[in-house]
Design an enzyme around this catalytic site. Structure first.
Site, PDB file in Angstrom:
ATOM      1  N   ARG A  70       1.014  -0.984   0.060  1.00 49.68           N
ATOM      2  CA  ARG A  70      -0.062   0.168   0.017  1.00 49.68           C
ATOM      3  C   ARG A  70       0.822   1.235   0.192  1.00 49.68           C
ATOM      4  NH1 ARG A  70      -2.033   0.900   4.355  1.00 49.68           N
ATOM      5  NH2 ARG A  70      -1.498  -1.000   5.346  1.00 49.68           N
ATOM      6  N   TYR A 198      -1.587  -3.526  -6.668  1.00 46.46           N
ATOM      7  CA  TYR A 198      -1.226  -4.153  -5.538  1.00 46.46           C
ATOM      8  C   TYR A 198      -2.602  -4.191  -4.984  1.00 46.46           C
ATOM      9  CZ  TYR A 198      -0.373  -5.136  -0.822  1.00 46.46           C
ATOM     10  OH  TYR A 198      -0.328  -5.812   0.586  1.00 46.46           O
ATOM     11  N   LYS A 207      -9.829  -2.442   1.455  1.00 50.86           N
ATOM     12  CA  LYS A 207      -9.625  -1.235   2.218  1.00 50.86           C
ATOM     13  C   LYS A 207     -10.381   0.073   1.993  1.00 50.86           C
ATOM     14  CE  LYS A 207      -7.173  -3.347   5.103  1.00 50.86           C
ATOM     15  NZ  LYS A 207      -6.160  -4.231   4.728  1.00 50.86           N
ATOM     16  N   HIS A 227     -10.837  -2.427  11.184  1.00 52.08           N
ATOM     17  CA  HIS A 227      -9.773  -3.232  10.503  1.00 52.08           C
ATOM     18  C   HIS A 227      -9.569  -4.326  11.521  1.00 52.08           C
ATOM     19  CE1 HIS A 227      -5.287  -3.499   9.241  1.00 52.08           C
ATOM     20  NE2 HIS A 227      -6.120  -4.474   8.514  1.00 52.08           N
ATOM     21  N   SER A 249      -1.677  -3.799  10.091  1.00 52.29           N
ATOM     22  CA  SER A 249      -1.193  -4.326   8.925  1.00 52.29           C
ATOM     23  C   SER A 249       0.001  -5.076   9.280  1.00 52.29           C
ATOM     24  CB  SER A 249      -1.040  -3.599   7.864  1.00 52.29           C
ATOM     25  OG  SER A 249      -1.841  -2.783   7.600  1.00 52.29           O
ATOM     26  N   CYS A 251       0.238  -7.578  11.642  1.00 50.82           N
ATOM     27  CA  CYS A 251       0.588  -7.891  12.946  1.00 50.82           C
ATOM     28  C   CYS A 251      -0.232  -8.868  13.813  1.00 50.82           C
ATOM     29  CB  CYS A 251       0.072  -6.512  13.580  1.00 50.82           C
ATOM     30  SG  CYS A 251       1.482  -5.296  13.380  1.00 50.82           S
ATOM     31  N   GLY A 252      -0.764  -9.800  12.938  1.00 48.36           N
ATOM     32  CA  GLY A 252      -1.072 -11.104  13.358  1.00 48.36           C
ATOM     33  C   GLY A 252      -2.401 -11.431  13.222  1.00 48.36           C
ATOM     34  N   LYS A 253      -3.282 -10.759  12.355  1.00 51.61           N
ATOM     35  CA  LYS A 253      -4.802 -10.811  12.375  1.00 51.61           C
ATOM     36  C   LYS A 253      -5.030 -12.294  11.823  1.00 51.61           C
ATOM     37  CE  LYS A 253      -5.825  -7.089  10.495  1.00 51.61           C
ATOM     38  NZ  LYS A 253      -4.671  -6.671  10.443  1.00 51.61           N
ATOM     39  N   ASN A 255      -3.340 -14.813  11.440  1.00 49.13           N
ATOM     40  CA  ASN A 255      -2.785 -15.746  12.402  1.00 49.13           C
ATOM     41  C   ASN A 255      -3.829 -16.167  13.517  1.00 49.13           C
ATOM     42  OD1 ASN A 255       0.069 -17.274  11.743  1.00 49.13           O
ATOM     43  ND2 ASN A 255      -0.163 -15.102  10.645  1.00 49.13           N
ATOM     44  N   ASP A 276      -9.819  -9.673   8.431  1.00 52.26           N
ATOM     45  CA  ASP A 276      -9.197  -8.502   8.278  1.00 52.26           C
ATOM     46  C   ASP A 276     -10.045  -7.123   8.717  1.00 52.26           C
ATOM     47  OD1 ASP A 276      -6.661  -7.001   7.204  1.00 52.26           O
ATOM     48  OD2 ASP A 276      -7.859  -6.208   5.627  1.00 52.26           O
ATOM     49  N   ASN A 363       6.291  -8.609   2.009  1.00 49.71           N
ATOM     50  CA  ASN A 363       4.726  -8.437   1.776  1.00 49.71           C
ATOM     51  C   ASN A 363       4.309  -9.433   0.593  1.00 49.71           C
ATOM     52  OD1 ASN A 363       2.264  -7.137   2.674  1.00 49.71           O
ATOM     53  ND2 ASN A 363       2.390  -5.805   1.034  1.00 49.71           N
ATOM     54  N   SER A 364       4.767 -10.389   0.581  1.00 48.44           N
ATOM     55  CA  SER A 364       4.214 -11.345  -0.351  1.00 48.44           C
ATOM     56  C   SER A 364       2.873 -11.709   0.125  1.00 48.44           C
ATOM     57  CB  SER A 364       4.982 -12.494  -0.824  1.00 48.44           C
ATOM     58  OG  SER A 364       5.722 -13.026   0.301  1.00 48.44           O
ATOM     59  N   ARG A 365       1.814 -11.902  -0.589  1.00 49.46           N
ATOM     60  CA  ARG A 365       0.585 -12.515  -0.204  1.00 49.46           C
ATOM     61  C   ARG A 365       0.158 -13.666  -0.883  1.00 49.46           C
ATOM     62  NH1 ARG A 365      -1.877  -8.869   3.850  1.00 49.46           N
ATOM     63  NH2 ARG A 365      -0.107  -7.384   4.183  1.00 49.46           N
ATOM     64  N   GLY A 490      -0.432 -20.502  17.920  1.00 50.36           N
ATOM     65  CA  GLY A 490      -1.495 -21.266  18.688  1.00 50.36           C
ATOM     66  C   GLY A 490      -1.711 -20.943  20.409  1.00 50.36           C
TER      67      GLY A 490
HETATM   68  P1  GTP Z   1      -2.570  -7.936   7.274  1.00 49.79           P
HETATM   69  O1  GTP Z   1      -3.166  -8.713   6.256  1.00 49.79           O
HETATM   70  O2  GTP Z   1      -1.469  -6.769   6.637  1.00 49.79           O
HETATM   71  O3  GTP Z   1      -3.621  -6.924   7.755  1.00 49.79           O
HETATM   72  O4  GTP Z   1      -1.577  -8.704   8.351  1.00 49.79           O
HETATM   73  P2  GTP Z   1      -2.326  -9.378   9.524  1.00 49.79           P
HETATM   74  O5  GTP Z   1      -2.699  -8.612  10.860  1.00 49.79           O
HETATM   75  O6  GTP Z   1      -3.484 -10.408   9.172  1.00 49.79           O
HETATM   76  O7  GTP Z   1      -1.211 -10.262  10.067  1.00 49.79           O
HETATM   77  P3  GTP Z   1      -0.636 -11.834   9.702  1.00 49.79           P
HETATM   78  O8  GTP Z   1      -1.471 -12.898  10.597  1.00 49.79           O
HETATM   79  O9  GTP Z   1      -0.627 -12.078   8.391  1.00 49.79           O
HETATM   80  O10 GTP Z   1       0.791 -11.876  10.338  1.00 49.79           O
HETATM   81  C1  GTP Z   1       1.625 -11.065   9.933  1.00 49.79           C
HETATM   82  C2  GTP Z   1       3.266 -11.613  10.406  1.00 49.79           C
HETATM   83  O11 GTP Z   1       3.417 -11.614  11.930  1.00 49.79           O
HETATM   84  C3  GTP Z   1       3.561 -12.902   9.943  1.00 49.79           C
HETATM   85  O12 GTP Z   1       4.715 -13.093   9.510  1.00 49.79           O
HETATM   86  C4  GTP Z   1       3.131 -13.854  11.036  1.00 49.79           C
HETATM   87  O13 GTP Z   1       3.784 -15.097  10.992  1.00 49.79           O
HETATM   88  C5  GTP Z   1       3.649 -13.259  12.139  1.00 49.79           C
HETATM   89  N1  GTP Z   1       2.881 -13.407  13.319  1.00 49.79           N
HETATM   90  C6  GTP Z   1       1.383 -13.594  13.669  1.00 49.79           C
HETATM   91  N2  GTP Z   1       1.035 -13.917  14.547  1.00 49.79           N
HETATM   92  C7  GTP Z   1       1.933 -13.856  15.511  1.00 49.79           C
HETATM   93  C8  GTP Z   1       2.646 -14.239  16.977  1.00 49.79           C
HETATM   94  O14 GTP Z   1       1.635 -14.590  17.668  1.00 49.79           O
HETATM   95  N3  GTP Z   1       3.842 -14.227  17.269  1.00 49.79           N
HETATM   96  C9  GTP Z   1       5.108 -13.952  16.148  1.00 49.79           C
HETATM   97  N4  GTP Z   1       6.064 -13.605  16.890  1.00 49.79           N
HETATM   98  N5  GTP Z   1       4.482 -13.587  15.094  1.00 49.79           N
HETATM   99  C10 GTP Z   1       3.090 -13.600  14.629  1.00 49.79           C
HETATM  100  C1  SPV Z   2      -2.943  -4.448   5.061  1.00 53.29           C
HETATM  101  O1  SPV Z   2      -2.110  -3.928   4.478  1.00 53.29           O
HETATM  102  O2  SPV Z   2      -3.429  -4.063   6.190  1.00 53.29           O
HETATM  103  C2  SPV Z   2      -3.748  -5.748   4.396  1.00 53.29           C
HETATM  104  C3  SPV Z   2      -3.229  -6.116   2.922  1.00 53.29           C
HETATM  105  O3  SPV Z   2      -4.684  -6.323   4.846  1.00 53.29           O
HETATM  106  S1  SPV Z   2      -3.981  -4.706   1.718  1.00 53.29           S
HETATM  107  O4  SPV Z   2      -5.138  -5.569   1.420  1.00 53.29           O
HETATM  108  O5  SPV Z   2      -3.153  -4.631   0.793  1.00 53.29           O
HETATM  109  O6  SPV Z   2      -4.566  -3.521   2.410  1.00 53.29           O
HETATM  110 MN    MN Z   3      -5.229  -5.589   6.909  1.00 51.91          MN
END
Ligand code: GTP
Ligand code: SPV
Ligand code: MN
Length: 583
Positions: A70, A198, A207, A227, A249, A251-253, A255, A276, A363-365, A490
């Site tokens: 972004r 992108y 978004k 978000h 973004s 930061c773990g959503k 997961n 998200d 930031n590969s997706r 987990g």
């Molecule tokens: P957007 O799609 O950008 O909104 O991201 P998101 O908030 O969904 O984040 P996502 O779950 O994709 O995690 C982003 C990165 O943080 C990844 O590389 C994960 O492996 C890492 N991550 C997620 N959860 C944890 C956690 O509990 N601990 C740690 N150390 N890393 C984590």
């Molecule tokens: C983010 O950046 O918070 C994402 C990926 O979820 S994007 O769709 O590019 O905004």
């Molecule tokens: Mn997001």
């Protein structure tokens, strides 16, 4: 064509007159259409086929190296009044904004096909869903929208019934970052985006519509567009609680939304509603409920493996579009943290050389339909959404923020959300790892002045009789050697359980000036590999550091001047005083 659709048809014609496409294609959203678009992109090199034996129906798209994230500095909210966009947004007056971006759209689609994508954000029959139409010259956008939204004929029928839709115009243009703009006109419910292919810049349902435009609509209509992930936590006795969690973004959503309970937590189940975005409304009984406007995931690939996120790891082995990952010599997708295979070709299509940096872009997706997710909840299709027990804010903080704490009440919880700060990530172009304020994880996504947004949040105190409790989490605390103190993934279930126990009044907590922290035995640490020291660091606060933090939050809030709600200013002052007393 009915008179309601005539307005859509007129807009399509006007756009075609300006952009001069070679052809116009109205998307129906069928599987045949998807396959035909994929075939076309395989033929012209937009997509590469991955190993079809181990990754059936998986394809790779390598984007322009200048177009991988972004672009917040090129993203604008164009309200008539500058103050309505607020210090949190870039702003240009609407007329000037249109002129600037329209000039870039002149003949932009010459020689290309223009696709008209009707889509519905949210379950197709939900009164809380909203429709849009994206016009784009990118077939990659069309196939992503097919996986991410309810796209095609059913959405067009709803638009025909309702007569209203968000207008999104997109062209990849020439991908020159100097000629890239992501413009929002919330008063007109319209979006114009050019120069990027992108995700967040180009998949306008996500978004641009479901957060920036929808947050603006939600304010006038009395709901919230956030978000946030939505997750269901089912206990061994079959009691399910739904939690919404806002994290910035990367930061773990994703997961957290699909975590797999560790072996030490038998009988617990996790259900994914969304990863998200959440749209929240108060129902007739005063209960806050959430729907997920999306129906697929555009997730961060690096770090995904069998141990961290087996659900995601498995769901992206078929029917997935990868963007900017590396490939192994047998054409399987590869990324840092995958733990199996070796990279052979990097994300720019070059032979892999560690001297060039990571093999997959940070930031590969992946893009997949939610139906690929084994933990997908059938209630994600429920028109009324799910009742929310807890709202959780969080950020990525090496220091300061404890693993988890609970706010005192709604007003204090809004301050906790407004005070969120987090280290920047690769999801936006720019420096990574810099702490910045990211209120409610919405800094890049709120379509209006944050001061008005916080006032809107505060107003839910009066709208709802069954408000969720508000918490803050941080999975990312580090020790002096830069190792994470908390195992995460987990094991985060343990923290969700504490949150639910607090909401149910089943567990005591320690009152501090910033809120309630877990007692020494509050969080279940059975079979958890963590030292006593680490646990203590994670569940205590440093008053001196927090006094600085609260002062910095106060300065930040004052940027919003006299539009800042008094209640928020007073709450910041109250916590400041409590911290002073405690030191
Ligand atoms: P957007 O799609 O950008 O909104 O991201 P998101 O908030 O969904 O984040 P996502 O779950 O994709 O995690 C982003 C990165 O943080 C990844 O590389 C994960 O492996 C890492 N991550 C997620 N959860 C944890 C956690 O509990 N601990 C740690 N150390 N890393 C984590
Ligand atoms: C983010 O950046 O918070 C994402 C990926 O979820 S994007 O769709 O590019 O905004
Ligand atoms: Mn997001």
């Amino acid at each position: 064509m009915t008179s309601k659709l005539a307005a859509l048809k007129q807009w399509v014609q006007d756009v075609a007159a300006r952009t001069e496409p070679a052809a116009i294609h109205w998307c129906t959203g069928t599987d045949d259409e998807y396959q035909a678009l994929v075939s076309g992109m395989l033929a012209d090199g937009t997509l590469t086929s991955l190993n079809q034996d181990s990754y059936p129906n998986c394809y790779l798209h390598l984007s322009d190296p200048n177009d991988v994230a972004r672009v917040e500095h090129l993203t604008y909210v164009c309200t008539s009044n500058k103050d309505d966009a607020g210090p949190n947004n870039n702003w240009i007056a609407p007329a000037e904004g249109h002129d600037k971006v329209d000039a870039l759209f002149e003949s932009a689609m010459r020689g290309r096909t223009m696709y008209v994508i009707p889509y519905c954000m949210g379950p197709i029959d939900s009164p809380h869903s909203r429709c849009g139409v994206e016009i784009t010259d990118s077939p990659y956008v069309v196939v992503n929208m097919k996986l991410m939204t309810r796209m095609g004929t059913a959405a067009l029928e709803r638009i025909e019934r309702e007569g209203t839709f968000v207008k999104g115009l997109h062209s990849t243009g020439d991908l020159d970052p100097e000629r890239r703009l992501i413009m929002h006109f919330p008063e007109e419910l319209s979006i114009k985006s050019i120069g990027s292919g992108y995700g967040g810049n180009a998949l306008l349902g996500k978004k641009c519509h479901a957060l920036r435009i929808a947050s603006y609509q939600g304010r006038t209509e009395g709901w919230l567009a956030e978000h946030m992930l939505i997750v269901g936590v089912e206990s061994p006795t079959g009691e399910t609680h739904y939690i919404c969690c806002a994290l910035p973004s990367a930061c773990g959503k994703t997961n957290l939304a699909m975590l797999i309970p560790p072996a030490s937590q038998p009988g617990w189940k996790i259900w994914t509603l969304g990863d998200d975005i959440a749209w929240l409304h108060v129902d007739d009984d005063g209960q806050l409920r959430a729907i997920n406007p999306e129906s697929g995931y555009f997730g961060v690939v690096p770090g995904t493996n069998q141990k961290t996120n087996k659900n995601a790891f498995d769901m992206i082995t078929h029917d997935t579009i990868f963007t900017n990952v590396a490939q192994t010599s047998d054409r399987e997708p590869w990324w840092e943290g995958k733990k199996v295979g070796e990279p052979s070709i990097d994300w720019q299509g070059r032979p892999y050389d560690p001297a060039n940096g990571p093999a997959a872009h940070p930031n590969s997706r992946f893009t997949v339909s939610a139906t690929n997710n084994p933990s997908y909840s059938s209630l994600a299709e429920a028109a009324e959404g799910v009742p929310i027990t807890a709202i959780v804010f969080g950020g990525r903080r090496k220091e300061l923020a404890p693993l988890v704490y609970q706010s005192r009440d709604w007003k204090n919880g809004v301050l906790v959300g407004a005070g969120v700060a987090s280290e920047t990530t690769a999801a936006n172009v720019g420096e990574v790892g810099v702490v910045r304020r990211d209120p409610m994880a919405m800094k890049p996504f709120c379509g209006y002045n944050f001061a008005d947004y916080w006032a809107h949040w505060l107003s839910f105190d009066k709208r709802s009789t069954k408000l969720p409790k508000i918490f803050h989490i941080n999975w990312f605390r580090q020790d002096d050697e830069g190792r994470f103190l908390w195992p995460g993934f987990g094991e985060n279930l343990r923290v969700l359980r504490w949150i639910i126990d607090r909401c149910e009044g089943r567990v005591d907590a320690i009152e501090t000036p910033i809120g309630f922290l877990p007692t020494a035995d509050g969080i279940d640490t059975r079979d958890l590999a963590i030292s006593q020291e680490a646990l203590e660091a994670l569940t205590t606060i440093d008053i001196a550091q927090w006094r600085e933090e609260m002062a910095s939050i106060g300065e930040y809030l004052e940027l919003y001047g006299n539009r800042l709600p008094d209640a928020l200013r007073e709450e910041q002052q109250r916590v400041t005083e409590e911290l002073a007393k405690a030191s």
